[in-house]
Design a protein around this motif. Structure first.
Motif, PDB file in Angstrom:
ATOM      1  N   THR A   6       0.835  -1.202   0.000  1.00  0.00           N
ATOM      2  CA  THR A   6       0.000   0.000   0.000  1.00  0.00           C
ATOM      3  C   THR A   6       0.870   1.252   0.000  1.00  0.00           C
ATOM      4  N   ILE A   7       0.238   2.380  -0.339  1.00  0.00           N
ATOM      5  CA  ILE A   7       0.994   3.640  -0.325  1.00  0.00           C
ATOM      6  C   ILE A   7       1.338   4.056   1.103  1.00  0.00           C
ATOM      7  N   LYS A   8       0.594   3.543   2.061  1.00  0.00           N
ATOM      8  CA  LYS A   8       0.936   3.830   3.461  1.00  0.00           C
ATOM      9  C   LYS A   8       2.292   3.224   3.814  1.00  0.00           C
ATOM     10  N   GLN A   9       2.553   2.019   3.312  1.00  0.00           N
ATOM     11  CA  GLN A   9       3.836   1.372   3.574  1.00  0.00           C
ATOM     12  C   GLN A   9       4.982   2.119   2.902  1.00  0.00           C
ATOM     13  N   ILE A  10       4.724   2.618   1.694  1.00  0.00           N
ATOM     14  CA  ILE A  10       5.746   3.403   0.997  1.00  0.00           C
ATOM     15  C   ILE A  10       6.028   4.687   1.763  1.00  0.00           C
ATOM     16  N   ALA A  11       4.967   5.350   2.218  1.00  0.00           N
ATOM     17  CA  ALA A  11       5.125   6.601   2.972  1.00  0.00           C
ATOM     18  C   ALA A  11       5.927   6.374   4.248  1.00  0.00           C
ATOM     19  N   HIS A  12       5.607   5.266   4.951  1.00  0.00           N
ATOM     20  CA  HIS A  12       6.327   4.965   6.197  1.00  0.00           C
ATOM     21  C   HIS A  12       7.804   4.692   5.926  1.00  0.00           C
ATOM     22  N   ALA A  13       8.096   3.945   4.868  1.00  0.00           N
ATOM     23  CA  ALA A  13       9.478   3.596   4.550  1.00  0.00           C
ATOM     24  C   ALA A  13      10.298   4.807   4.155  1.00  0.00           C
ATOM     25  N   LEU A  14       9.664   5.778   3.496  1.00  0.00           N
ATOM     26  CA  LEU A  14      10.384   6.951   3.003  1.00  0.00           C
ATOM     27  C   LEU A  14      10.236   8.163   3.923  1.00  0.00           C
ATOM     28  N   SER A  15       9.479   7.980   5.023  1.00  0.00           N
ATOM     29  CA  SER A  15       9.269   9.072   6.003  1.00  0.00           C
ATOM     30  C   SER A  15       8.640  10.303   5.356  1.00  0.00           C
ATOM     31  N   VAL A  16       7.625  10.057   4.515  1.00  0.00           N
ATOM     32  CA  VAL A  16       6.857  11.148   3.922  1.00  0.00           C
ATOM     33  C   VAL A  16       5.385  10.853   4.153  1.00  0.00           C
ATOM     34  N   SER A  17       4.538  11.819   3.840  1.00  0.00           N
ATOM     35  CA  SER A  17       3.110  11.627   4.059  1.00  0.00           C
ATOM     36  C   SER A  17       2.487  10.753   2.971  1.00  0.00           C
ATOM     37  N   VAL A  18       1.337  10.170   3.280  1.00  0.00           N
ATOM     38  CA  VAL A  18       0.599   9.354   2.304  1.00  0.00           C
ATOM     39  C   VAL A  18       0.201  10.205   1.102  1.00  0.00           C
ATOM     40  N   SER A  19      -0.224  11.445   1.355  1.00  0.00           N
ATOM     41  CA  SER A  19      -0.642  12.326   0.262  1.00  0.00           C
ATOM     42  C   SER A  19       0.525  12.640  -0.665  1.00  0.00           C
ATOM     43  N   THR A  20       1.741  12.744  -0.104  1.00  0.00           N
ATOM     44  CA  THR A  20       2.922  12.999  -0.935  1.00  0.00           C
ATOM     45  C   THR A  20       3.181  11.819  -1.866  1.00  0.00           C
ATOM     46  N   VAL A  21       3.072  10.603  -1.335  1.00  0.00           N
ATOM     47  CA  VAL A  21       3.265   9.406  -2.158  1.00  0.00           C
ATOM     48  C   VAL A  21       2.212   9.340  -3.256  1.00  0.00           C
ATOM     49  N   SER A  22       0.955   9.591  -2.885  1.00  0.00           N
ATOM     50  CA  SER A  22      -0.137   9.534  -3.852  1.00  0.00           C
ATOM     51  C   SER A  22       0.068  10.537  -4.979  1.00  0.00           C
ATOM     52  N   ALA A  24       2.898  11.948  -5.881  1.00  0.00           N
ATOM     53  CA  ALA A  24       4.117  11.618  -6.640  1.00  0.00           C
ATOM     54  C   ALA A  24       3.820  10.543  -7.679  1.00  0.00           C
ATOM     55  N   LEU A  25       3.050   9.546  -7.293  1.00  0.00           N
ATOM     56  CA  LEU A  25       2.715   8.458  -8.212  1.00  0.00           C
ATOM     57  C   LEU A  25       1.782   8.903  -9.324  1.00  0.00           C
ATOM     58  N   SER A  26       0.993   9.953  -9.064  1.00  0.00           N
ATOM     59  CA  SER A  26       0.086  10.471 -10.085  1.00  0.00           C
ATOM     60  C   SER A  26       0.699  11.637 -10.858  1.00  0.00           C
ATOM     61  N   GLU A  30       2.571  19.423  -7.882  1.00  0.00           N
ATOM     62  CA  GLU A  30       2.827  19.918  -6.528  1.00  0.00           C
ATOM     63  C   GLU A  30       4.030  19.236  -5.877  1.00  0.00           C
ATOM     64  N   ILE A  31       4.505  18.161  -6.487  1.00  0.00           N
ATOM     65  CA  ILE A  31       5.615  17.395  -5.908  1.00  0.00           C
ATOM     66  C   ILE A  31       6.868  17.593  -6.749  1.00  0.00           C
ATOM     67  N   SER A  32       8.010  17.772  -6.067  1.00  0.00           N
ATOM     68  CA  SER A  32       9.268  18.000  -6.779  1.00  0.00           C
ATOM     69  C   SER A  32       9.684  16.758  -7.558  1.00  0.00           C
ATOM     70  N   GLU A  33      10.485  16.970  -8.610  1.00  0.00           N
ATOM     71  CA  GLU A  33      10.940  15.854  -9.438  1.00  0.00           C
ATOM     72  C   GLU A  33      11.804  14.882  -8.630  1.00  0.00           C
ATOM     73  N   GLY A  34      12.564  15.429  -7.680  1.00  0.00           N
ATOM     74  CA  GLY A  34      13.404  14.575  -6.849  1.00  0.00           C
ATOM     75  C   GLY A  34      12.578  13.615  -6.000  1.00  0.00           C
ATOM     76  N   THR A  35      11.512  14.144  -5.406  1.00  0.00           N
ATOM     77  CA  THR A  35      10.638  13.303  -4.581  1.00  0.00           C
ATOM     78  C   THR A  35       9.893  12.286  -5.439  1.00  0.00           C
TER      79      THR A  35
END
Length: 334
Positions: A6-22, A24-26, A30-35
């Motif tokens: 899940t994206i929650k697991q990705i967020a936890h592993a990377l120490s970012v918020s769930v919304s940031t992962v979501s 970034a994947l879409s 609003e999200i930097s190219e590096g992230t």
């Protein structure tokens, strides 16, 4: 039990918020190219796949389309499905394939099942048994995007794509006449099918254009689409007793079945044959047969493009077209 990442697991592993992962994947701006790169690389590493159910709830689509054909073992339909998939996957859609086996009840059941699976649209080639279209018209009236290919319903207003069946049958019959044949029989699929009607009309028009009298005795239809060998044997036996010198077979599956029957009953000598066939081994069949090869892959591609146009249109579509594709006539010099 299998548990999807899940994206929650990705967020936890990377120490970012769930919304940031979501986002970034879409590919959100609003999200930097590096992230974005960091999230995508980690998602790929752990084999993350987006949840299609959650995505469909969000955008109102399942990103899947249904396909109904008579039989995927039929070379024409397998090639058509390849064409459909080539476009569907490119556009981000998955396909669900069902078979009617030319049975009305199975067609009704399969179309109902596809609709209940919340597909975004359905591509339909009619079964040879179907004469009542209520199960399709009701879905269409409720807003289900539907496109017909090959075996179409003329009365329904939507996109359609098929072979130029009249032209193909006309040219094949004219060639048989040019080769010196006068008693040319027609062996077709179920008589109500659009392909049967169009091919018969092309055959009859070629006879008239060459001053050959049309005879009802030379016309036979296989109501079960070539699945009943006895139906084909009976037709060929009657042709044999009627001094037929040439045969136009107006269906892919019936062409293959007919060649088997001809070999069995030893009825091919002095009989010139042209049949619709997309089989890859048609050249190897004995007795020999000239054939009409349809652009099955192209029909599938166009049908998929038409359906996706309907699905993704932001406004109701009222301007429809029926595309007719040319077929290739292969003369074997027999």
């Amino acid at each position: 039990m299998f548990q999807a990442v899940t994206i929650k697991q990705i967020a936890h592993a990377l120490s970012v918020s769930v919304s940031t992962v979501s986002r970034a994947l879409s590919d959100s701006h609003e999200i930097s190219e590096g992230t974005k790169k960091l999230v995508r690389e980690y998602a790929k590493k752990i084999n993350y796949r987006s949840n299609p159910i959650a995505r469909s709830l969000k955008n109102g689509r399942s990103n899947s389309i249904g396909i109904l054909v008579s039989d995927i073992a039929n070379s024409f339909f397998s090639q058509t499905i390849n064409g459909i998939e080539s476009i569907a996957y490119e556009k981000g859609y998955h396909v669900i394939i069902t078979q009617s086996h030319d049975a009305y009840e199975r067609e009704v059941s399969n179309i109902g099942h596809l609709a209940s699976r919340s597909v975004d649209g359905i591509l339909i080639s009619m079964s040879s048994e179907t004469t009542n279209y209520d199960h399709i018209t009701q879905l269409h009236e409720r807003g289900m995007p539907i496109v017909f290919f090959d075996r179409i319903i003329d009365e329904m207003e939507t996109f359609k794509v098929t072979t130029d069946n009249f032209k193909s049958a006309f040219e094949a019959t004219r060639l048989l006449i040019e080769k010196g044949n006068r008693n040319i029989a027609f062996l077709g699929n179920a008589p109500q099918l659009s392909i049967s009607i169009q091919r018969f009309n092309g055959y009859k028009a070629a006879l008239e254009a060459n001053d050959i009298t049309f005879e009802d005795r030379l016309i036979k239809h296989c109501h079960e689409g070539g699945r009943n060998i006895e139906e084909i044997e009976l037709a060929l036996t009657e042709f044999r007793s009627g001094s037929v010198d040439a045969l136009l077979i107006a269906s892919d599956q019936i062409s293959t079945s007919t060649m088997r029957v001809l070999a069995k009953i030893n009825y091919a000598e002095n009989l010139t044959i042209i049949g619709f066939s997309n089989s890859d081994v048609i050249d190897l069949l004995s007795p020999g047969i000239s054939y009409i090869r349809q652009n099955a892959f192209g029909i599938g591609q166009i049908a998929a493009e038409m359906l996706i146009k309907l699905i993704e249109s932001k406004y109701p579509v009222y301007d429809f077209e029926t595309r007719l594709l040319d077929a290739e006539l292969h003369w074997r010099g027999i």
